[in-house]
Structure formats: structure tokens, C-alpha cells
Design a protein around this motif. Structure first.
Motif, PDB file in Angstrom:
ATOM      1  N   MET A   1      19.373 -47.813   0.788  1.00  0.00           N
ATOM      2  CA  MET A   1      19.056 -48.999   0.002  1.00  0.00           C
ATOM      3  C   MET A   1      20.061 -49.248  -1.121  1.00  0.00           C
ATOM      4  N   ALA A   2      20.982 -48.339  -1.334  1.00  0.00           N
ATOM      5  CA  ALA A   2      22.016 -48.540  -2.349  1.00  0.00           C
ATOM      6  C   ALA A   2      23.090 -49.479  -1.804  1.00  0.00           C
ATOM      7  N   GLN A   3      23.749 -50.200  -2.674  1.00  0.00           N
ATOM      8  CA  GLN A   3      24.795 -51.124  -2.238  1.00  0.00           C
ATOM      9  C   GLN A   3      25.862 -50.406  -1.417  1.00  0.00           C
ATOM     10  N   ALA A   4      26.155 -49.158  -1.780  1.00  0.00           N
ATOM     11  CA  ALA A   4      27.146 -48.388  -1.019  1.00  0.00           C
ATOM     12  C   ALA A   4      26.743 -48.259   0.452  1.00  0.00           C
ATOM     13  N   SER A   5      25.451 -48.190   0.710  1.00  0.00           N
ATOM     14  CA  SER A   5      24.971 -48.107   2.096  1.00  0.00           C
ATOM     15  C   SER A   5      25.276 -49.385   2.863  1.00  0.00           C
ATOM     16  N   PHE A   6      25.035 -50.519   2.231  1.00  0.00           N
ATOM     17  CA  PHE A   6      25.304 -51.794   2.888  1.00  0.00           C
ATOM     18  C   PHE A   6      26.803 -52.004   3.073  1.00  0.00           C
ATOM     19  N   ASP A   7      27.585 -51.575   2.100  1.00  0.00           N
ATOM     20  CA  ASP A   7      29.042 -51.646   2.226  1.00  0.00           C
ATOM     21  C   ASP A   7      29.529 -50.766   3.364  1.00  0.00           C
ATOM     22  N   ARG A   8      28.913 -49.597   3.539  1.00  0.00           N
ATOM     23  CA  ARG A   8      29.292 -48.680   4.625  1.00  0.00           C
ATOM     24  C   ARG A   8      28.985 -49.312   5.978  1.00  0.00           C
ATOM     25  N   VAL A   9      27.847 -49.994   6.079  1.00  0.00           N
ATOM     26  CA  VAL A   9      27.504 -50.707   7.316  1.00  0.00           C
ATOM     27  C   VAL A   9      28.624 -51.681   7.664  1.00  0.00           C
ATOM     28  N   ALA A  10      29.042 -52.462   6.679  1.00  0.00           N
ATOM     29  CA  ALA A  10      30.067 -53.484   6.915  1.00  0.00           C
ATOM     30  C   ALA A  10      31.428 -52.866   7.206  1.00  0.00           C
ATOM     31  N   ARG A  11      31.729 -51.765   6.586  1.00  0.00           N
ATOM     32  CA  ARG A  11      33.043 -51.138   6.716  1.00  0.00           C
ATOM     33  C   ARG A  11      33.159 -50.287   7.982  1.00  0.00           C
ATOM     34  N   ALA A  12      32.098 -49.556   8.326  1.00  0.00           N
ATOM     35  CA  ALA A  12      32.253 -48.537   9.365  1.00  0.00           C
ATOM     36  C   ALA A  12      31.146 -48.532  10.411  1.00  0.00           C
ATOM     37  N   GLY A  13      30.207 -49.444  10.328  1.00  0.00           N
ATOM     38  CA  GLY A  13      29.072 -49.368  11.225  1.00  0.00           C
ATOM     39  C   GLY A  13      29.003 -50.476  12.247  1.00  0.00           C
TER      40      GLY A  13
END
Length: 190
Positions: free
Chosen positions: A64-76
């Protein structure tokens, strides 16, 4: 409604590694996996860890942290939401979609939802979910118990609600340890 993260000490049992720094460790692990999938030889090895031509495994990330959503966009390939009510998962899906779009990725992220269910033994299922989340405190555990879709009509409504939310996939987790729960679920939703 309980929306904060639930950290369980037993989720972090590796000696010397705690809950702090998990994002950085995950990013490092992703890069290691990608290099292995490209056929690069990992440090300390004499040969590639996978056969030539191995495809990259599509990854889903949660959090739920912004870093998680950024990781989705970057590497998922997509986002897996928390086992939580629609009022929590809906905004999380929107954040995953926004991060995806903001990163310039084409298409949309694959969105996966999770929900608990119990068929026939609803009170036991709710008690089991409550017990599992007791580390969230009395209110959090009570909320998790209440989130269990109990009975056929509730399960069908949960499936419809997550479909309307835009979930590409819904994982329904039984809260009663009876294999018949899965068979009964299949009869309801397949």
C-alpha cells in the motif's frame, strides 16, 4: 474499518533480516532474477542458472506504500491487492493504474484481488480469520473476521463486486480447513 498494514513477526524469521528494508531487498532480488532470466551467470556459479531461452516470469506486486505502486509500474505485470474490503482495494487499484500510466507504460496493469470466504461454517470461518489477524489488535482482528464472505449469496456478491471494480482475477481463500469448501466454491462461481 481497519486499513493499516499488519506486520507479523513470523513473516520475518530469517536470521538477521527484519521488516525494515524489505523494499530495497526486493528491488535487488528482482534485478537478480532478471539477470538470471537473461542467461547471465550468477556470482559464485560456473554456468547459467536457467536454460537458454528461458522467459521472464511475469511479476505481480502488492503493498500500500507508494513505492509498491511504483514497483508495479517499473518492474511488474500487475498489482495484487490486499485482502480487504472494496473501499480499500478500489483506491489501491486506482493508485496502481495511475502509477502505470505515469510511468508511460502501455496498456493497464493486471489487477488481482483477494477475499476470504466460508461456506456452511461461516462462524468458524470468521473466527479463524479473526484469530489469524489477532496481531492487528482487537479492532483489526474483528474487522478481518467480518470481511469473510459467508454463504453462497455473499460469495456471489463478492465476485460481482470485484468484477465491477475491474479486477482481472479474484483469489478466494477459504477460512475453514475443509477441502469441501473449494469444491462448493467451484460449484458457485464456475
Amino acid at each position: 474499518m481497519h486499513t493499516e498494514s499488519v506486520t507479523r513477526a513470523d513473516d520475518f524469521v530469517v536470521d538477521g533480516l527484519g521488516s525494515r528494508g524489505t523494499g530495497k531487498r526486493l528491488d535487488r532480488d528482482i534485478e537478480t532474477c532478471r539477470s538470471v532470466w537473461r542467461g547471465e551467470i550468477p556470482p559464485g556459479c560456473d554456468s547459467p542458472a536457467v536454460p537458454v531461452g528461458t522467459r521472464e516470469v511475469p511479476l505481480l506486486f502488492g503493498g500500500m506504500a507508494q513505492a509498491s505502486f511504483d514497483r508495479v509500474a517499473r518492474a511488474g505485470r500487475g498489482y495484487i491487492g490486499p485482502s480487504a474490503p472494496l473501499v480499500v482495494v478500489g483506491p489501491a487499484f486506482e493508485r496502481a493504474r495511475a502509477a502505470w500510466k505515469d510511468s508511460g507504460r502501455a496498456g493497464t496493469p493486471y489487477l488481482v484481488a483477494l477475499a476470504y470466504f466460508a461456506l456452511g461454517d461461516e462462524d468458524i470461518g470468521r473466527a479463524n480469520a479473526h484469530d489469524h489477524y489477532r496481531t492487528a489488535g482487537p479492532d483489526g482482528a474483528r474487522a478481518k473476521g467480518a470481511e469473510v464472505s459467508g454463504g453462497a449469496d455473499a460469495v456471489r456478491a463478492t465476485v460481482r463486486a470485484f468484477a465491477q471494480l475491474g479486477a482481472d482475477e479474484l483469489m478466494l481463500n477459504p477460512t475453514v480447513d475443509d477441502l469441501d469448501q473449494v469444491a462448493r466454491l467451484a460449484g458457485l462461481v464456475l
